[in-house]
Design a protein around this motif. Structure first.
Motif, PDB file in Angstrom:
ATOM      1  N   GLU A  66      31.828  40.151  35.407  1.00 50.99           N
ATOM      2  CA  GLU A  66      32.222  40.011  36.802  1.00 50.99           C
ATOM      3  C   GLU A  66      33.738  40.139  36.936  1.00 50.99           C
ATOM      4  N   PRO A  67      34.233  41.038  37.761  1.00 50.46           N
ATOM      5  CA  PRO A  67      35.684  41.136  37.966  1.00 50.46           C
ATOM      6  C   PRO A  67      36.285  39.824  38.446  1.00 50.46           C
ATOM      7  N   SER A  68      35.537  39.096  39.283  1.00 48.51           N
ATOM      8  CA  SER A  68      36.072  37.849  39.826  1.00 48.51           C
ATOM      9  C   SER A  68      36.329  36.824  38.727  1.00 48.51           C
ATOM     10  N   CYS A 109      40.028  35.349  38.598  1.00 42.64           N
ATOM     11  CA  CYS A 109      40.218  33.915  38.829  1.00 42.64           C
ATOM     12  C   CYS A 109      40.779  33.229  37.584  1.00 42.64           C
ATOM     13  N   ALA A 110      40.347  33.678  36.405  1.00 39.30           N
ATOM     14  CA  ALA A 110      40.881  33.104  35.168  1.00 39.30           C
ATOM     15  C   ALA A 110      42.377  33.368  35.052  1.00 39.30           C
ATOM     16  N   ILE A 151      43.720  43.418  44.587  1.00 41.26           N
ATOM     17  CA  ILE A 151      42.634  43.970  43.777  1.00 41.26           C
ATOM     18  C   ILE A 151      41.294  43.598  44.397  1.00 41.26           C
ATOM     19  N   GLY A 152      41.194  42.358  44.861  1.00 37.07           N
ATOM     20  CA  GLY A 152      39.960  41.925  45.505  1.00 37.07           C
ATOM     21  C   GLY A 152      39.601  42.782  46.700  1.00 37.07           C
ATOM     22  N   PHE A 181      35.552  35.588  47.563  1.00 29.58           N
ATOM     23  CA  PHE A 181      36.459  35.810  46.435  1.00 29.58           C
ATOM     24  C   PHE A 181      37.825  35.196  46.704  1.00 29.58           C
ATOM     25  N   ASN A 182      38.345  35.363  47.914  1.00 35.04           N
ATOM     26  CA  ASN A 182      39.646  34.779  48.246  1.00 35.04           C
ATOM     27  C   ASN A 182      39.626  33.263  48.084  1.00 35.04           C
ATOM     28  N   TRP A 183      38.521  32.652  48.477  1.00 34.91           N
ATOM     29  CA  TRP A 183      38.377  31.212  48.289  1.00 34.91           C
ATOM     30  C   TRP A 183      38.424  30.859  46.807  1.00 34.91           C
TER      31      TRP A 183
END
Length: 464
Positions: free
Chosen positions: A293-295, A299-300, A419-420, A432-434
């Motif tokens: 998952e790109p997210s 997020c990491a 990127i998102g 995703f922003n959250w």
């Protein structure tokens, strides 16, 4: 008569949308700088109070009973304030979409302004507890400021994500200005020197005024939003808007599908489902799916940068600079140049050669950031025998590493949201922003835990 009415009706049906598009076109052609400037001023309120507190540390160290450990106590007070915005990220997408973003933002900015004035009045108050004096009022206001400022990420970015794509960058620049403007003010003040041009109380009062201006800026943006002046492609006709939106959604969907099914983000290594099934079964499949998952990677990266920038570095910088001549001035310039480089890093996102469109684009910044942060940590661990201590200008090493870390933090933090917008479809972008904002809060909590363990409890760092 009927022909006249028909003609009138046709005239209205044709001219009404044209006049609306014309008004929007005039806004962008004649006043394009206005919404951008308002976003920058709006973004200033995001971290303004906390940045002001860190900038005043050279002045506070000599006036509060906690001394050099004040930074760690502040981080301890701030650690729990990351929990409310972090918990908000666990709301369902439907619950998040129903949040009154505008009202929450107004409340947060107003709180930042009020807390700045309260800091001006009570930062030097002391309370005797167990025979020792403590800066209870200061630490309480630090905690409240943390709630106000830390919560901005989980509402500022999702709200901005609903507006035109270009405003994402300008909000990021505004966040950087939340350090740059107070930093410039601290230089004018002479923070860390024996002769201050004006007091810490006056400094905090100025921050309160700046936040009041930020509140007015957001009210202006709110009004623009209600008039539809912040949406994507406002300069185009209705048919063009629909076509552009359809094409963008299709492109975004293809990019997202490609990133999620063809390769592990960042590494770009193909994953064979059959091989996964042979090696580990369902549990390994789930892990691989998560890593693909790109997210997850984006997020990491937010968490990694935040645990250093908002935790480790802030607690050890006073030790990393303590052994250099004029340590207070060195610490001040570490902070000021960091706040200068943060908006610079955000501003260069999207320039030729610096476009942020794929998770792979953040790999090199992560490596350089980690190396620079490690130098600062090593300098703190080696204190009072920091690197290049006896070399003229040796403190420049620590100052430079702080500037590099801040610039890359601003670059990646803003880049992640851009990127998102490239790889996630409209329906999942807000979520995703959250998550990306919550990842920053998680990193801050981890960094604060490091500080409490190694700085306060184990006392691994020495300033003498």
């Amino acid at each position: 008569m009927e022909a006249s009415e028909t003609l009138s009706t046709q005239s209205v049906s044709v001219t009404t949308p044209v006049s609306g598009v014309s008004a929007l076109r005039q806004l962008h052609e004649g006043n394009a700088a206005l919404p951008r400037a308002l976003f920058v001023l709006f973004g200033f309120s995001s971290w303004s109070v906390l940045n002001a507190l860190w900038l005043q540390l050279p002045n506070l160290y000599t006036s509060v009973p906690e001394g050099f450990q004040l930074a760690t106590y502040m981080l301890a007070a701030l650690s729990l304030t990351n929990l409310p915005p972090l918990l908000m990220s666990f709301l369902s997408s439907e619950q998040q979409s129903r949040l009154p973003y505008q009202q929450i933002i107004v409340g947060l900015i107003f709180s930042s302004s009020l807390l700045s004035f309260l800091l001006a009045a009570f930062w030097d108050s002391r309370v005797r507890i167990g025979g020792q004096e403590h800066s209870v009022a200061l630490l309480l206001l630090v905690a409240l400021s943390g709630v106000a400022n830390n919560s901005t990420g989980v509402v500022f970015w999702p709200w901005t994500g609903k507006q035109a794509k270009e405003f994402t960058k300008w909000l990021g620049i505004g966040e950087g200005m939340s350090g740059l403007l107070p930093g410039a003010l601290a230089v004018i003040q002479g923070a860390g020197s024996r002769r201050l041009l004006f007091s810490a109380s006056a400094f905090f009062s100025c921050i309160g005024v700046f936040n009041a201006a930020s509140l007015l800026a957001f009210v202006g943006l709110w009004r623009m939003e209600t008039q539809g002046l912040l949406r994507e492609n406002v300069e185009k006709g209705d048919d063009e808007i629909a076509l552009a939106s359809t094409e963008e959604e299709a492109s975004t969907s293809r990019d997202s599908e490609r990133l999620q099914t063809d390769s592990i983000p960042l590494l770009g290594v193909a994953v064979q489902e059959s091989a996964t099934a042979r090696k580990g079964g369902p549990s390994l499949d789930a892990l691989v799916a998560l890593l693909r998952e790109p997210s997850t990677w984006l997020c990491a990266s937010q968490t990694w940068f935040a645990l250093w920038a908002f935790g480790i570095l802030q607690s050890v910088n006073s030790y990393a600079t303590a052994s250099y001549p004029r340590a207070a001035t060195v610490l001040l310039w570490c902070t000021v140049l960091s706040y200068v480089m943060d908006p610079v890093g955000r501003a260069v996102v999207g320039l030729p050669g610096l476009r942020m469109e794929r998770p792979q684009d953040i790999v090199l910044p992560i490596v350089v950031f980690t190396c620079s942060a490690s130098v600062i940590l090593a300098a703190a661990a080696m204190s009072p025998n920091a690197p290049l201590k006896d070399v003229p200008g040796g403190a420049a090493l620590v100052i430079l590493c702080n500037a590099v870390c801040a610039g890359l933090f601003g670059f990646v933090n803003t880049g992640v949201y851009l990127i998102g917008r490239h790889i996630f479809p409209e329906g999942t972008l807000e979520r995703f922003n959250w998550n990306a904002s919550a990842a920053v809060q998680l990193g801050s909590i981890i960094g604060a835990g490091f500080s409490l363990l190694f700085v306060v409890y184990l006392q691994l760092f020495d300033s003498e």
